[in-house]
Design a protein around this motif. Structure first.
Motif, PDB file in Angstrom:
ATOM      1  N   ASN A 129     -46.272   5.622  10.872  1.00 60.94           N
ATOM      2  CA  ASN A 129     -45.270   6.246  10.025  1.00 60.94           C
ATOM      3  C   ASN A 129     -43.963   5.487  10.104  1.00 60.94           C
ATOM      4  O   ASN A 129     -43.725   4.703  11.027  1.00 60.94           O
ATOM      5  N   VAL A 130     -43.113   5.733   9.132  1.00 62.81           N
ATOM      6  CA  VAL A 130     -41.755   5.194   9.071  1.00 62.81           C
ATOM      7  C   VAL A 130     -40.798   6.370   9.031  1.00 62.81           C
ATOM      8  O   VAL A 130     -41.034   7.348   8.324  1.00 62.81           O
ATOM      9  N   GLU A 131     -39.719   6.281   9.802  1.00 64.88           N
ATOM     10  CA  GLU A 131     -38.715   7.343   9.829  1.00 64.88           C
ATOM     11  C   GLU A 131     -37.364   6.785   9.381  1.00 64.88           C
ATOM     12  O   GLU A 131     -37.047   5.618   9.626  1.00 64.88           O
ATOM     13  N   LEU A 132     -36.549   7.639   8.739  1.00 64.00           N
ATOM     14  CA  LEU A 132     -35.255   7.207   8.223  1.00 64.00           C
ATOM     15  C   LEU A 132     -34.255   6.901   9.341  1.00 64.00           C
ATOM     16  O   LEU A 132     -33.377   6.057   9.172  1.00 64.00           O
ATOM     17  N   SER A 133     -34.374   7.554  10.489  1.00 68.15           N
ATOM     18  CA  SER A 133     -33.404   7.423  11.568  1.00 68.15           C
ATOM     19  C   SER A 133     -33.860   6.419  12.614  1.00 68.15           C
ATOM     20  O   SER A 133     -35.053   6.125  12.748  1.00 68.15           O
ATOM     21  N   SER A 134     -32.908   5.894  13.387  1.00 71.23           N
ATOM     22  CA  SER A 134     -33.212   5.003  14.501  1.00 71.23           C
ATOM     23  C   SER A 134     -33.828   5.790  15.658  1.00 71.23           C
ATOM     24  O   SER A 134     -33.565   6.982  15.826  1.00 71.23           O
ATOM     25  N   ASN A 147     -32.039   6.474  -9.826  1.00 70.14           N
ATOM     26  CA  ASN A 147     -30.993   7.394  -9.403  1.00 70.14           C
ATOM     27  C   ASN A 147     -31.491   8.327  -8.305  1.00 70.14           C
ATOM     28  O   ASN A 147     -30.738   8.693  -7.395  1.00 70.14           O
ATOM     29  N   ALA A 148     -32.778   8.721  -8.371  1.00 71.83           N
ATOM     30  CA  ALA A 148     -33.338   9.603  -7.349  1.00 71.83           C
ATOM     31  C   ALA A 148     -33.353   8.926  -5.987  1.00 71.83           C
ATOM     32  O   ALA A 148     -33.063   9.561  -4.966  1.00 71.83           O
ATOM     33  N   THR A 149     -33.655   7.634  -5.950  1.00 74.87           N
ATOM     34  CA  THR A 149     -33.652   6.899  -4.687  1.00 74.87           C
ATOM     35  C   THR A 149     -32.243   6.831  -4.120  1.00 74.87           C
ATOM     36  O   THR A 149     -32.021   7.036  -2.916  1.00 74.87           O
ATOM     37  N   ILE A 150     -31.266   6.547  -4.967  1.00 73.92           N
ATOM     38  CA  ILE A 150     -29.866   6.466  -4.515  1.00 73.92           C
ATOM     39  C   ILE A 150     -29.408   7.815  -3.968  1.00 73.92           C
ATOM     40  O   ILE A 150     -28.758   7.892  -2.914  1.00 73.92           O
ATOM     41  N   GLU A 151     -29.777   8.908  -4.652  1.00 75.23           N
ATOM     42  CA  GLU A 151     -29.389  10.236  -4.188  1.00 75.23           C
ATOM     43  C   GLU A 151     -30.045  10.583  -2.857  1.00 75.23           C
ATOM     44  O   GLU A 151     -29.414  11.171  -1.969  1.00 75.23           O
ATOM     45  N   ASP A 152     -31.314  10.200  -2.684  1.00 75.01           N
ATOM     46  CA  ASP A 152     -32.023  10.540  -1.452  1.00 75.01           C
ATOM     47  C   ASP A 152     -31.510   9.750  -0.251  1.00 75.01           C
ATOM     48  O   ASP A 152     -31.685  10.187   0.895  1.00 75.01           O
ATOM     49  N   LEU A 153     -30.897   8.608  -0.478  1.00 71.43           N
ATOM     50  CA  LEU A 153     -30.317   7.851   0.628  1.00 71.43           C
ATOM     51  C   LEU A 153     -29.076   8.523   1.184  1.00 71.43           C
ATOM     52  O   LEU A 153     -28.682   8.255   2.320  1.00 71.43           O
ATOM     53  N   GLY A 154     -28.459   9.380   0.405  1.00 68.81           N
ATOM     54  CA  GLY A 154     -27.272  10.095   0.865  1.00 68.81           C
ATOM     55  C   GLY A 154     -25.997   9.458   0.351  1.00 68.81           C
ATOM     56  O   GLY A 154     -25.956   8.261   0.040  1.00 68.81           O
TER      57      GLY A 154
END
Length: 241
Positions: A207-212, A48-55
Motif C-alpha cells: 500500500n501507499v499512504e499520504l503521510s510520512s 480539479n478533484a486531484t488538486i482538491e484532495d491534496l488539500g
C-alpha cells in the motif's frame, strides 16, 4: 542529461534533469552509488478533484529540485537472472533542498530485501519486501506529485493483479495520488517444468499512504496469481496472470 515527458493518468510531466552519478563495485557482491540531481518539472492535465484532495496549498505545478543521494547494495545470489538460492539487500537515502536551494525540501529513505531458498527437491520459495518514506521539511508541506511513491502493476513497487499505480489513495477523479510512505511484499513459489521454463505462484501485497512514516494494515491491497518464467539468450521473460 534528460529532457523527457511522463504521461501518467494523474498528470503530464515535462521535465529536464541533470544527474551526475558515481557507481563503485567495492567487491564482487557489495556496491555503492552516490549522485546529484538537478531537475525542473512542469505539470499539466491535473484534475480539479486531484488538486482538491491534496488539500489547500499542497498542489504545485512546477519547480526546481536539487538533491543528493547515496545507496548501497549487497547481492549473494547464485544467479542474477533466475536466482534459486541466496540473499540480496539495499539501502538508500536522498536529501532535497535545504542548503542545496531549489523549491522543494524533503528527505527520502528506501530499503529492500529478498531471499530465495530451495524448499523441497526443485521447489524454490522466495520472499521480497521493499519500503520507503519521504519526510518534507521547511517550506514544503507535501512532496510534489512527480516525486511521490506509487505502487501497483510491475513498476518499482509492484503489486501484481493491479494496474500501474492503482495501489494506494485515489482522487475523486479516480487518479492515483501517490504518497509519502510505501510498503510492498511478495511471497513466491517456483518450480522448473521443462528446460529453461519455470512455473510460479505468488501473493503480492502492499500500500501507499499520504503521510510520512505511516502504514495502516487495513489499507493493504493484495494480488494473487500464477505465471511462467524463462531465461533466454536475450534475458529473462515472464508472463503472469
Amino acid at each position: 542529461f534528460t529532457i523527457g515527458r511522463d504521461d501518467e493518468s494523474t498528470y503530464l510531466d515535462d521535465y529536464l534533469a541533470v544527474t551526475p552519478r558515481l557507481d563503485w563495485a567495492i567487491t564482487d557482491v557489495f556496491t555503492a552509488r552516490v549522485y546529484w540531481q538537478t531537475r525542473y518539472d512542469t505539470l499539466s492535465g491535473v484534475s480539479n478533484a486531484t488538486i482538491e484532495d491534496l488539500g489547500p496549498g499542497n498542489y504545485v505545478n512546477s519547480g526546481f529540485t536539487n538533491l543528493v543521494g547515496a545507496a548501497v547494495s549487497l547481492s549473494l545470489l547464485d544467479s542474477r537472472a533466475n536466482p534459486t538460492r541466496g540473499f540480496s539487500a539495499g539501502l538508500g537515502g536522498e536529501v532535497a533542498g535545504g542548503v542545496l536551494g531549489a523549491d522543494f525540501n524533503y528527505y527520502k529513505i528506501t530499503a529492500e530485501a529478498a531471499g530465495w531458498y530451495p524448499l523441497y527437491g526443485k521447489l524454490v520459495g522466495s520472499l521480497r519486501a521493499r519500503a520507503g518514506t519521504m519526510i518534507p521539511y521547511g517550506s514544503t508541506s507535501q512532496v510534489p506529485l512527480w516525486a511521490r511513491f506509487y505502487a501497483g502493476g510491475t513498476i518499482a513497487y509492484p503489486v501484481r493483479g493491479y494496474a500501474r499505480r492503482r495501489v494506494g489513495p485515489l482522487s475523486g477523479s479516480d487518479d492515483p495520488l501517490g504518497g509519502q510512505s510505501v510498503v510492498v511484499a511478495s511471497a513466491q513459489l517456483q518450480y522448473p517444468i521443462f528446460g529453461p521454463l519455470w512455473v510460479v505462484g505468488f501473493v503480492d501485497a502492499g500500500n501507499v499512504e499520504l503521510s510520512s512514516w505511516t502504514m495502516r494494515p487495513r489499507n493493504i491491497q493484495t494480488g494473487v496469481g500464477t505465471g511462467l518464467r524463462a531465461v533466454t539468450p536475450i534475458g529473462p521473460v515472464q508472463l503472469d496472470v
